[in-house]
Design an enzyme around this catalytic site. Structure first.
Site, PDB file in Angstrom:
ATOM      1  N   SER A 168     -14.016 -71.865 -81.923  1.00  0.00           N
ATOM      2  CA  SER A 168     -13.004 -70.934 -81.167  1.00  0.00           C
ATOM      3  C   SER A 168     -12.563 -70.039 -81.764  1.00  0.00           C
ATOM      4  O   SER A 168     -11.296 -70.425 -82.718  1.00  0.00           O
ATOM      5  CB  SER A 168     -12.033 -71.484 -80.146  1.00  0.00           C
ATOM      6  OG  SER A 168     -10.867 -72.179 -80.932  1.00  0.00           O
ATOM      7  N   ASP A 169     -11.723 -68.896 -82.184  1.00  0.00           N
ATOM      8  CA  ASP A 169     -10.534 -68.443 -82.390  1.00  0.00           C
ATOM      9  C   ASP A 169      -9.345 -69.319 -82.456  1.00  0.00           C
ATOM     10  O   ASP A 169      -9.471 -69.356 -81.342  1.00  0.00           O
ATOM     11  CB  ASP A 169     -10.569 -66.878 -82.000  1.00  0.00           C
ATOM     12  CG  ASP A 169     -10.098 -66.310 -83.446  1.00  0.00           C
ATOM     13  OD1 ASP A 169      -9.132 -67.219 -84.293  1.00  0.00           O
ATOM     14  OD2 ASP A 169     -10.091 -64.986 -83.690  1.00  0.00           O
ATOM     15  N   TRP A 170      -8.372 -68.909 -82.999  1.00  0.00           N
ATOM     16  CA  TRP A 170      -7.374 -69.586 -82.919  1.00  0.00           C
ATOM     17  C   TRP A 170      -6.632 -69.328 -81.651  1.00  0.00           C
ATOM     18  O   TRP A 170      -6.075 -67.953 -81.478  1.00  0.00           O
ATOM     19  CB  TRP A 170      -6.544 -69.514 -84.331  1.00  0.00           C
ATOM     20  CG  TRP A 170      -6.431 -70.301 -85.480  1.00  0.00           C
ATOM     21  CD1 TRP A 170      -5.440 -71.018 -85.925  1.00  0.00           C
ATOM     22  CD2 TRP A 170      -8.356 -70.648 -85.634  1.00  0.00           C
ATOM     23  NE1 TRP A 170      -6.518 -71.491 -87.270  1.00  0.00           N
ATOM     24  CE2 TRP A 170      -7.484 -71.756 -86.574  1.00  0.00           C
ATOM     25  CE3 TRP A 170      -9.546 -70.505 -85.565  1.00  0.00           C
ATOM     26  CZ2 TRP A 170      -8.428 -72.743 -87.285  1.00  0.00           C
ATOM     27  CZ3 TRP A 170     -10.258 -71.013 -86.479  1.00  0.00           C
ATOM     28  CH2 TRP A 170      -9.954 -71.827 -87.152  1.00  0.00           C
TER      29      TRP A 170
END
Ligand code: BGC
Length: 751
Positions: free
Chosen positions: A228-230
């Site tokens: 996932s993106d952060w």
């Protein structure tokens, strides 16, 4: 690691735990089974590794590293080998610093010049972006270090990036926003893919099964893990099922507990969790098994390499016999960026640069005069600084202005509010150009700017955000030690309002409509024949090139439409230089609404004065196809395609034509409302219609109607027939008493 054995031995809690970070940058270890923690770091144009001696959640300083040219600059190199080399260096740096995955490349399409992260991204063209990414990935992964191509997908604005929905039709997604990922996944096999923050047509990218599983894995064959993106995880269990394997950063156990509960209550099959664990361990094991403990991060050597790369990226936009500069001339460098270059953007890609080289320092021996011109931190016009600059400009043969966008203008996290330079920079340019007709502008910016002063200056050099050694590279280009060879990977429109997304960019609330569809960048400007400041692909050189002998040859089987295009390029000037031939494919007028031409090939070729080289490019079925939403597939329409080869999308040097094999039949379901002209394209239907028309003609022959029909009436009748639905054609055939033929037509209708 024996991964299958580990999966058998791991507890449910350990498996759930492995699917999220231990902190900002590490995966979790399972000490009892000998699974170590692995570190990941940003990317994409340098190593932003958190300094582990300071433990403040990842917001602290990163270690000193080398900032290479940003994506906006490297894409302008049009140089695949250089991209591989960049990856190669980063891969080695990662091994030296024990980083298992570097978070990049970032390949989102530049839909608008305003996107705050355009400086990290490559292009408005998905083919160019995909080629650049694939080569960078191959370079990194040659060191057994993973990449994380990001942000998958349709993350084209920073505004509301964690809630906005990028709404587009399937064709736009397939032709514009997905192919850079597709190319890289298929050809370079990135170990990981980072899903974006945004939603796509209402569904968060992190929980988008259609894209994370059906397309990415099943269609394109991706076999790594999705991270996932952060902070992009929306609903942990749903995201896992959709195909988002690793959550970053840590959720401090909250989401792990949800996974555990879902398995326990039967909502989440254990196999789904096992598969995510398998993917994560497989990738990390590849790194673990191939640790190179001898690797050294040689910052000084990499700084030199960063300069060489910047030299390859700089684009000479305008040159009215003013460049290169001559060491015998008196010269002034004006503008603070000459001493303090802007070479990177803000946000997660920000590198703690090991050193910074300015153009002024690089030219220390040249006795160059200097004036500040403006303040770095505000965009107010400082009359005293302008006056000082004007006085210095008056006293020299040539004035070189270093201007661009300050840090506060473009960064991750927010978008630009306009396309202009700070007024203090514009004013400085006007003032200096007003007193010295030999003025050159050097730009430091991550995305196009408006140039209201363009007619007042003789030269413009675009350095983009060229990394920590940009100063030396700029000086070498200015003085002709390096012949510029960068070409624009995006169009510079005259003004922001010309951009095709202008009316819809940023959307309404959380809804962003991509109404311009596939007409992004030059696909729009060129199709509309609009005036642009500088076209896509543009870049000047200190030499000249001629193109001749364009040929195209088919090879291989028909289905794959493999063609080799070749062209001879000659350096007709006095110095060595690099040409960037670009191949555009222009489709025939068909049923689909398509851009006038699209980039399908490019090369970078070095030529000595007088030298000629034959350059070849490969085209395949995709080079001719568009994505057809009726058949949910790529489709090559029949007809004659023009192959254009040139130095920009507006500087086509030679053309030839080709008739590719086309995918036939396009499956049209025949209903009573299918019109005759569509039926004529289907061989079986075509045969019957021709037969009926012939019989009708014979039936009419000799009748008064037939005798008095002029040519235009006949044309009109034919046009009316073409657009008639089958039901009318059948009715008319019955009306003419031709029952048998009418029945044949009826039989065409599919249930
Ligand atoms: C950015 C990513 C980056 C990550 C880790 C996010 O905010 O969108 O590009 O890799 O942070 O720093």
């Amino acid at each position: 690691m024996d991964i299958e054995k580990l999966i058998k031995e791991m507890t449910l809690e350990e498996k759930a735990g492995l699917c999220s970070g231990a902190d900002f940058w590490h995966t979790k270890s399972v000490e009892r089974l000998g699974i170590p923690a692995f570190m990941v770091s940003d990317g994409p144009h340098g190593l932003r590794k958190q300094d582990l001696t300071d433990n403040t959640m990842g917001f602290n300083d990163s270690i000193k590293a080398v900032c290479f040219p940003c994506g906006c600059a490297t894409a302008s190199s049009f140089n695949r080998k250089m991209m591989y080399q960049l990856g190669d260096i980063l891969g080695n740096e990662c091994q030296a610093e024990d980083v298992s995955v570097i978070l990049g490349p970032a390949v989102n399409i530049k839909r608008s010049p305003l996107c705050g992260r355009n400086f990290e991204y490559y292009s408005e063209d998905p083919y160019l972006a995909g080629e650049m990414a694939a080569n960078q990935i191959k370079g990194v992964q040659s060191h057994h270090v993973g990449t994380s191509i990001k942000h998958f997908f349709a993350n084209n604005q920073e505004y509301r990036r964690m809630s906005s929905s990028s709404n587009m039709d399937e064709r736009t997604a397939r032709e514009m926003y997905m192919p850079a990922f597709e190319n890289a996944v298929k050809n370079a096999k990135p170990w990981t893919v980072m899903c974006s923050y945004n939603r796509i047509n209402g569904v968060y990218a992190a929980e988008n099964k259609k894209y994370l599983t059906d397309v990415l894995r099943k269609e394109w064959g991706f076999d790594g893990f999705v991270v996932s993106d952060w902070g992009a995880i929306n609903s942990r269990v749903r995201d896992l099922v959709a195909g988002c394997d690793l959550e970053m950063p840590a959720s401090n156990g909250r989401n792990d507990a949800k996974i555990v509960a879902a398995v326990q209550n039967g909502e989440l099959p254990m196999e789904v969790l096992d598969e995510a664990v398998r993917r994560i361990l497989t990738v990390l094991n590849e790194y673990e098994q191939n640790r190179d403990k001898t690797a050294k991060f040689d910052r000084d050597a990499d700084h030199e390499r960063a300069r060489k790369m910047a030299e390859e990226c700089i684009v000479l936009l305008k040159n009215e016999d003013i460049l290169p500069l001559n060491h015998d001339e008196s010269i002034a460098f004006i503008g603070k960026f000459a001493k303090v270059p802007r070479f990177q953007g803000g946000g997660s890609s920000h590198i703690n640069a090991s050193k910074v080289e300015s153009a002024y320092d690089y030219c220390a021996d040249d006795n160059i005069k200097y004036a500040d011109g403006y303040e770095l931190t505000d965009d107010e016009i400082h009359e005293d600084l302008i006056e000082e600059a004007v006085n210095i400009a008056k006293s020299v043969d040539k004035a070189v202005l270093f201007v661009g966008l300050p840090d506060s203008y473009e960064s991750e996290g927010f978008d630009r509010s306009h396309m202009g330079l700070p007024e203090s920079h514009n004013e400085l340019i006007r003032a200096v150009a007003g007193v010295n007709s030999n003025t050159v502008v050097v730009l430091h910016n991550g995305s196009p700017v408006e140039m209201p002063w363009i007619e007042e200056v003789k030269g413009v050099v675009e350095t983009y955000l060229g990394g920590q050694a940009v100063g030396g590279a700029t000086a070498k280009v200015l003085f002709g030690e390096v012949n510029p060879s960068g070409h624009l990977s995006e169009t510079f429109p005259v003004k922001l309002e010309d951009n095709p997304s202008y009316l819809y960019y940023l959307g309404e609330g959380d809804q962003t409509e991509y109404r311009e569809g596939v007409f992004v960048g030059y696909r729009y400007y060129d199709t509309k024949k609009m005036e642009v400041r500088f076209p896509f692909g543009h870049g000047l050189s200190y030499t000249t090139f001629t193109y001749s002998n364009l040929k195209i040859q088919r090879h291989g089987d028909l289905k794959h439409n493999l063609h080799t295009v070749s062209v001879d390029i000659k350096n007709t000037g006095l110095v060595a230089g690099k040409a960037v031939p670009q191949v555009y494919v222009a489709p025939p007028k068909g049923d689909a609404i398509r851009p006038i031409h699209e980039l399908k090939g490019f090369e970078k070729v070095e030529l000595a004065p007088g030298e000629t080289k034959t350059v070849t490019f490969e085209l395949d079925a995709r080079s001719f196809a568009y994505y057809d939403m009726d058949i949910h597939n790529w489709y090559v329409e029949p007809g004659v395609y023009t192959i254009e080869v040139g130095e920009s999308s507006r500087d086509i040097r030679c053309t030839c034509t080709v008739k590719p094999h086309y995918d036939y039949p396009k499956k049209i379901r025949i209903t009573e409302n299918t019109i005759v002209s569509d039926l004529l394209k289907i061989p079986e239907a075509n045969k019957i219609i021709e037969e009926v028309l012939k019989a009708q003609d014979e039936n009419l022959n000799g009748s008064a109607d037939a005798d008095c029909m002029g040519t235009s009436t006949a044309d009109m009748m034919m046009a009316m027939l073409s657009y008639s639905p089958l039901r009318n054609f059948i009715g008319n055939t019955y009306d003419m008493g031709m029952e048998d033929y009418a029945k044949k037509l009826e039989a065409l209708i599919e249930e």
